[in-house]
Motif scaffolding. Structure first.
Motif, PDB file in Angstrom:
ATOM      1  N   GLU A 149       0.807  -1.220   0.000  1.00  0.00           N
ATOM      2  CA  GLU A 149       0.000   0.000   0.000  1.00  0.00           C
ATOM      3  C   GLU A 149       0.840   1.271   0.000  1.00  0.00           C
ATOM      4  O   GLU A 149       0.374   2.317  -0.433  1.00  0.00           O
ATOM      5  CB  GLU A 149      -0.941   0.003   1.209  1.00  0.00           C
ATOM      6  N   VAL A 150       2.088   1.183   0.506  1.00  0.00           N
ATOM      7  CA  VAL A 150       2.964   2.354   0.584  1.00  0.00           C
ATOM      8  C   VAL A 150       4.357   1.975   0.115  1.00  0.00           C
ATOM      9  O   VAL A 150       4.904   0.943   0.520  1.00  0.00           O
ATOM     10  CB  VAL A 150       3.057   2.915   2.031  1.00  0.00           C
ATOM     11  N   ALA A 151       4.926   2.838  -0.746  1.00  0.00           N
ATOM     12  CA  ALA A 151       6.292   2.636  -1.240  1.00  0.00           C
ATOM     13  C   ALA A 151       7.076   3.926  -1.037  1.00  0.00           C
ATOM     14  O   ALA A 151       6.591   5.010  -1.343  1.00  0.00           O
ATOM     15  CB  ALA A 151       6.275   2.267  -2.724  1.00  0.00           C
ATOM     16  N   TYR A 152       8.276   3.787  -0.514  1.00  0.00           N
ATOM     17  CA  TYR A 152       9.161   4.924  -0.285  1.00  0.00           C
ATOM     18  C   TYR A 152      10.316   4.824  -1.273  1.00  0.00           C
ATOM     19  O   TYR A 152      10.875   3.750  -1.463  1.00  0.00           O
ATOM     20  CB  TYR A 152       9.721   4.898   1.133  1.00  0.00           C
ATOM     21  N   THR A 153      10.669   5.950  -1.883  1.00  0.00           N
ATOM     22  CA  THR A 153      11.803   5.952  -2.798  1.00  0.00           C
ATOM     23  C   THR A 153      12.811   7.007  -2.387  1.00  0.00           C
ATOM     24  O   THR A 153      12.442   8.105  -1.967  1.00  0.00           O
ATOM     25  CB  THR A 153      11.389   6.159  -4.267  1.00  0.00           C
ATOM     26  N   GLY A 154      14.084   6.652  -2.510  1.00  0.00           N
ATOM     27  CA  GLY A 154      15.160   7.570  -2.159  1.00  0.00           C
ATOM     28  C   GLY A 154      15.861   8.151  -3.357  1.00  0.00           C
ATOM     29  O   GLY A 154      16.815   8.901  -3.209  1.00  0.00           O
ATOM     30  N   HIS A 155      15.423   7.810  -4.558  1.00  0.00           N
ATOM     31  CA  HIS A 155      16.122   8.262  -5.763  1.00  0.00           C
ATOM     32  C   HIS A 155      15.879   9.730  -6.081  1.00  0.00           C
ATOM     33  O   HIS A 155      16.796  10.445  -6.454  1.00  0.00           O
ATOM     34  CB  HIS A 155      15.712   7.395  -6.961  1.00  0.00           C
ATOM     35  N   VAL A 156      14.649  10.178  -5.912  1.00  0.00           N
ATOM     36  CA  VAL A 156      14.272  11.542  -6.282  1.00  0.00           C
ATOM     37  C   VAL A 156      14.708  12.481  -5.156  1.00  0.00           C
ATOM     38  O   VAL A 156      14.414  12.246  -3.991  1.00  0.00           O
ATOM     39  CB  VAL A 156      12.755  11.648  -6.544  1.00  0.00           C
ATOM     40  N   HIS A 157      15.374  13.569  -5.509  1.00  0.00           N
ATOM     41  CA  HIS A 157      16.006  14.439  -4.514  1.00  0.00           C
ATOM     42  C   HIS A 157      15.041  15.317  -3.729  1.00  0.00           C
ATOM     43  O   HIS A 157      15.341  15.702  -2.609  1.00  0.00           O
ATOM     44  CB  HIS A 157      17.074  15.305  -5.184  1.00  0.00           C
ATOM     45  N   LEU A 158      13.894  15.640  -4.296  1.00  0.00           N
ATOM     46  CA  LEU A 158      12.942  16.510  -3.601  1.00  0.00           C
ATOM     47  C   LEU A 158      11.815  15.683  -2.983  1.00  0.00           C
ATOM     48  O   LEU A 158      11.253  14.798  -3.635  1.00  0.00           O
ATOM     49  CB  LEU A 158      12.353  17.544  -4.559  1.00  0.00           C
ATOM     50  N   PRO A 159      11.453  15.970  -1.738  1.00  0.00           N
ATOM     51  CA  PRO A 159      10.359  15.234  -1.109  1.00  0.00           C
ATOM     52  C   PRO A 159       9.023  15.508  -1.805  1.00  0.00           C
ATOM     53  O   PRO A 159       8.768  16.630  -2.250  1.00  0.00           O
ATOM     54  CB  PRO A 159      10.331  15.757   0.326  1.00  0.00           C
ATOM     55  N   ASP A 160       8.183  14.483  -1.896  1.00  0.00           N
ATOM     56  CA  ASP A 160       6.863  14.608  -2.512  1.00  0.00           C
ATOM     57  C   ASP A 160       6.078  13.336  -2.203  1.00  0.00           C
ATOM     58  O   ASP A 160       6.644  12.351  -1.718  1.00  0.00           O
ATOM     59  CB  ASP A 160       6.997  14.808  -4.024  1.00  0.00           C
ATOM     60  N   GLU A 161       4.791  13.353  -2.501  1.00  0.00           N
ATOM     61  CA  GLU A 161       3.915  12.183  -2.350  1.00  0.00           C
ATOM     62  C   GLU A 161       2.896  12.174  -3.469  1.00  0.00           C
ATOM     63  O   GLU A 161       2.452  13.237  -3.905  1.00  0.00           O
ATOM     64  CB  GLU A 161       3.130  12.242  -1.039  1.00  0.00           C
ATOM     65  N   PHE A 162       2.520  10.986  -3.905  1.00  0.00           N
ATOM     66  CA  PHE A 162       1.435  10.835  -4.865  1.00  0.00           C
ATOM     67  C   PHE A 162       0.948   9.389  -4.785  1.00  0.00           C
ATOM     68  O   PHE A 162       1.579   8.543  -4.152  1.00  0.00           O
ATOM     69  CB  PHE A 162       1.889  11.185  -6.294  1.00  0.00           C
ATOM     70  N   THR A 163      -0.176   9.108  -5.416  1.00  0.00           N
ATOM     71  CA  THR A 163      -0.707   7.749  -5.463  1.00  0.00           C
ATOM     72  C   THR A 163      -0.805   7.321  -6.916  1.00  0.00           C
ATOM     73  O   THR A 163      -1.276   8.078  -7.767  1.00  0.00           O
ATOM     74  CB  THR A 163      -2.097   7.678  -4.794  1.00  0.00           C
ATOM     75  N   ARG A 164      -0.338   6.112  -7.199  1.00  0.00           N
ATOM     76  CA  ARG A 164      -0.415   5.537  -8.539  1.00  0.00           C
ATOM     77  C   ARG A 164      -0.756   4.059  -8.390  1.00  0.00           C
ATOM     78  O   ARG A 164      -0.151   3.354  -7.586  1.00  0.00           O
ATOM     79  CB  ARG A 164       0.929   5.707  -9.268  1.00  0.00           C
TER      80      ARG A 164
END
Length: 176
Positions: A149-164
């Motif tokens: 249900e939740v995935a965290y990624t460290g690749h993108v440098h700016l913090p953000d959230e979205f649902t896909r």
């Protein structure tokens, strides 16, 4: 390095500490950088044996030529034998954390990210792109099919959230 040392010193406050990839900014860095990072991490993990440490290989940590060895390989020689440290490269790693089944996914230079999702999981941590990235786009369809249900990624440098695809994706942002 001062910021890194400060964060590692504070890591013992947590049950789990996850480095989301790109510990190094290139797969080949000066030995002095590898030594400083390794020693700092080693001391934190040794001084906090109840904290579980996971290090995901990021796109800057791993050469696209899988035969080449680099900074993360040397780092692993120093800290990889500590019982509370797990370095994750080339395959998904699955474990239980706080009652949840967790998948930890490094960057892989030749396999599509979705191929690394091979088990049912509740939460995912990965080093994924979120908008583009041939083969390394966060595999929301595969994660949703795995029950995540939740995935965290460290690749993108700016913090953000979205649902896909029904999966909430959290970009944690880079340390710097």
């Amino acid at each position: 390095m001062d910021d890194f040392r400060s964060r590692m010193k504070a890591s013992g406050k947590y049950d789990v500490f996850i480095c989301m990839g790109d510990l190094f900014d290139k797969w080949a860095v000066p030995y002095s950088v590898v030594f400083q990072a390794s020693w700092t991490f080693f001391k934190a993990a040794r001084d906090n044996p109840k904290t579980r440490y996971f290090i995901l290989g990021g796109n800057h940590d791993i050469s696209k030529d899988l035969e080449k060895k680099g900074a993360l390989d040397l780092f692993e020689l120093v800290v990889g034998n500590l019982p509370n440290v797990t370095i994750i490269r080339h395959a998904g790693h699955f474990t239980d954390i706080g009652g949840d089944r967790v998948g930890l996914f490094p960057y892989h230079p030749t396999k599509p990210a979705g191929e690394l999702v091979t088990e049912k999981i509740d939460i995912a941590f990965g080093h994924w792109d979120t908008m583009f990235g041939e083969g390394n786009l966060v595999p929301t369809k595969e994660l949703a099919a795995a029950g995540c249900e939740v995935a965290y990624t460290g690749h993108v440098h700016l913090p953000d959230e979205f649902t896909r695809d029904g999966v909430k994706v959290v970009q944690v942002g880079s340390m710097q």
